[in-house]
Design a protein around this motif. Structure first.
Motif, PDB file in Angstrom:
ATOM      1  N   UNK A  12       0.845  -1.195   0.000  1.00 16.55           N
ATOM      2  CA  UNK A  12       0.000   0.000   0.000  1.00 16.55           C
ATOM      3  C   UNK A  12       0.882   1.249   0.000  1.00 16.55           C
ATOM      4  N   UNK A  22       2.397   0.386   3.987  1.00 13.70           N
ATOM      5  CA  UNK A  22       2.527  -0.925   4.621  1.00 13.70           C
ATOM      6  C   UNK A  22       2.454  -2.018   3.567  1.00 13.70           C
ATOM      7  N   UNK A  24       1.161  -6.055   3.232  1.00 15.15           N
ATOM      8  CA  UNK A  24       0.279  -6.979   3.950  1.00 15.15           C
ATOM      9  C   UNK A  24       0.242  -8.324   3.221  1.00 15.15           C
ATOM     10  N   UNK A  28      -4.246 -11.802   4.767  1.00 13.01           N
ATOM     11  CA  UNK A  28      -4.820 -10.849   5.729  1.00 13.01           C
ATOM     12  C   UNK A  28      -5.640  -9.745   5.048  1.00 13.01           C
ATOM     13  N   UNK A  29      -5.792  -9.843   3.731  1.00 13.71           N
ATOM     14  CA  UNK A  29      -6.548  -8.832   2.977  1.00 13.71           C
ATOM     15  C   UNK A  29      -7.925  -9.413   2.639  1.00 13.71           C
ATOM     16  N   UNK A  33     -10.550  -7.817  -2.373  1.00 15.27           N
ATOM     17  CA  UNK A  33      -9.471  -6.901  -2.733  1.00 15.27           C
ATOM     18  C   UNK A  33      -8.215  -7.630  -3.196  1.00 15.27           C
ATOM     19  N   UNK A  48      -1.416  -1.050  -4.270  1.00 16.98           N
ATOM     20  CA  UNK A  48      -2.488  -0.058  -4.241  1.00 16.98           C
ATOM     21  C   UNK A  48      -1.852   1.295  -3.948  1.00 16.98           C
ATOM     22  N   UNK A  61      -5.392   0.337  -8.183  1.00 10.61           N
ATOM     23  CA  UNK A  61      -4.933  -1.022  -7.893  1.00 10.61           C
ATOM     24  C   UNK A  61      -4.176  -1.567  -9.112  1.00 10.61           C
TER      25      UNK A  61
ATOM     26  N   UNK B 243     -11.604  -1.859   5.017  1.00 11.12           N
ATOM     27  CA  UNK B 243     -10.173  -2.164   5.004  1.00 11.12           C
ATOM     28  C   UNK B 243      -9.369  -0.959   4.514  1.00 11.12           C
ATOM     29  N   UNK B 247      -6.236   1.606   6.065  1.00 12.20           N
ATOM     30  CA  UNK B 247      -4.934   1.835   5.425  1.00 12.20           C
ATOM     31  C   UNK B 247      -4.707   3.286   5.007  1.00 12.20           C
ATOM     32  N   UNK B 248      -5.788   3.978   4.680  1.00 12.06           N
ATOM     33  CA  UNK B 248      -5.647   5.355   4.182  1.00 12.06           C
ATOM     34  C   UNK B 248      -6.556   6.265   5.005  1.00 12.06           C
TER      35      UNK B 248
END
Lengths: 78, 365
Positions: A12, A22, A24, A28-29, A33, A48, A61, B243, B247-248
């Motif tokens: 990300x 980060x 990942x 864990x997503x 996505x 992303x 993405x 989610x 993150x953002x």
């Protein structure tokens, strides 16, 4: 059509310089996505990037070959 | 000082306006000419310019009312010796940049006035004078992007009608497939399928009505409408929202999502206007077009004409366009369609000549 294996991590990033926020593990997503649908079938999302527009964020993405798979414009802020 | 004279203007007071007043006088009746149009045509420097540059200057002059700052700056450029010292294409870029009525041109005029407001410069050699114009062109802070980025209202809507509904047993939406109704929104010759899930929108969220989507589509140009495969009017938030919010920090939930095959409209926490939807649809549909025409990677060779056009046209459509060449394409569409059919379109046709040429090849302009 068979879903290709995911490389394992989604990174990300924020801003035009793509500062890494980060990384990942794909497990864990959330499932929706992890992959994006393209005319050639499903492609793993591996990166992303969030860019700031005049009215909010746009999330871009990308796939393993650097291809842009999907863009999402956030709701305009109040 | 007469406007046809060769003496340089006096060193200005503090502002471009004050400087122009010192050159032209504050009142029209102080002038020996009916307006700047006659004055510039009588000027020796102007007469020495190539015919194309003369025509270019007079066209830009004509965009402004007499005795306005815009008209005076164009007139002043016409008598500035440095213009003839530039390659013709560069000279035209300077004229087009300062000659228009857009946000870009207004800022560029003030910036150029500051640079030319030096009486010593007007006595300098032509090469020195031309160098000032070159540096002006090379400095992107001299001319800001065309749009500040806020959604712009698009020109008048076209006639729209709707057909349907048709029952669809299983239609893919972002959270998954479910039963839906298909409506076909007809705008002119084009038909855009819109899929509406049978599930109601979650309480507390706002989603556009089908009629609002139709009204937004009616604002889109024909060339873009034909490139939108279909739209889904989602009932549930985008499944990635929670989610992504983690993150953002500034992410406020999804509004529109585009991929190579469709555009999804998501429900939002605040109601959104039809104009905001139309503007966002132009941007996101722009991505759909560019993906399908030139591929998903901007490194793809098929993107070269657009990359070349961006390099050729010095002005950006918005600050956001600077992020990626794909965003430049979508933002160009937003800027262009905001003025399409208005007098300002002629200015964009000139400022974005490279980009507009590509859009014409794609039947988008």
């Amino acid at each position: 059509m068979t879903r290709p294996a995911h490389p394992g991590t989604i990174h990300y990033h924020q801003g035009p310089e793509e500062t890494l926020v980060r990384s990942v593990a794909v497990a864990d997503v959330p499932e929706p996505l992890r992959y994006a649908q393209t005319p050639d079938g499903e492609v793993p999302v591996v990166k992303v990037v969030a860019l700031t527009t005049a009215v909010g964020l746009e999330l871009r993405e990308y796939g393993p070959a650097g291809q842009l798979l999907r863009t999402t414009l956030s709701a305009p802020g109040r | 000082m007469g406007l046809t004279g060769q003496r340089p203007p006096e060193r200005p007071a503090l502002t471009p306006r004050a400087w122009l007043d010192s050159v032209f006088g504050k009142k029209a009746n102080q002038q020996p000419y009916a307006d700047e149009f006659e004055a510039v045509k009588a000027n020796a420097q102007f007469k020495a310019l190539p015919a194309a540059l003369q025509a270019n200057l007079l066209e830009e002059l004509g965009r402004h009312a007499p005795w306005t700052q815009g008209r005076q700056m164009v007139a002043l450029l016409g008598r500035y010796g440095g213009l003839a010292g530039l390659p013709q294409a560069k000279a035209q870029q300077v004229i087009n940049l300062i000659g228009g009525t857009t946000r870009t041109s207004t800022h560029a005029r003030d910036e150029l006035a500051k640079r030319l407001a030096d009486s010593a410069l007007w006595k300098a050699a032509p090469a020195v004078q031309a160098d000032v114009l070159s540096k002006f062109l090379e400095d992107p802070t001299s001319y800001p992007p065309l749009s500040a980025g806020a959604p712009a209202k698009l020109p008048g809507p076209q006639q729209v009608s709707m057909e349907g509904p048709v029952e669809v047993a299983s239609q893919p939406f972002r959270p998954g497939a479910e039963p839906a109704l298909r409506y076909d929104v007809r705008v002119g010759m084009h038909r855009v399928p819109v899929f509406v899930p049978k599930t109601p929108v979650r309480a507390g969220l706002h989603q556009h009505t089908l009629m609002q989507v139709a009204q937004a589509l009616a604002q889109l140009p024909s060339g873009l409408l034909s490139r939108i495969p279909f739209i889904t009017l989602e009932a549930k938030p985008n499944p990635g929202d929670d989610y992504w919010k983690l993150n953002f920090a500034n992410f406020k939930g999804s509004y529109l999502t585009a991929d190579a095959s469709s555009v999804a409209i998501h429900p939002t926490e605040e109601p959104q206007s039809i104009d905001a939807l139309a503007s966002a649809l132009v941007h996101e549909a722009g991505h759909v077009v560019s993906y399908s025409e030139w591929g998903l990677s901007a490194a793809d060779e098929r993107w070269k004409p657009w990359r070349d056009a961006v390099t050729k046209d010095v002005v950006l459509p918005s600050a956001y366009a600077a992020n990626r060449v794909g965003e430049d394409f979508s933002e160009t569409l937003r800027a262009y369609y905001a003025v399409r059919g208005t007098p300002a379109q002629a200015e964009l046709d000139v400022l974005f000549a490279g980009r507009v040429a590509v859009l014409k090849q794609l039947a988008l302009a």
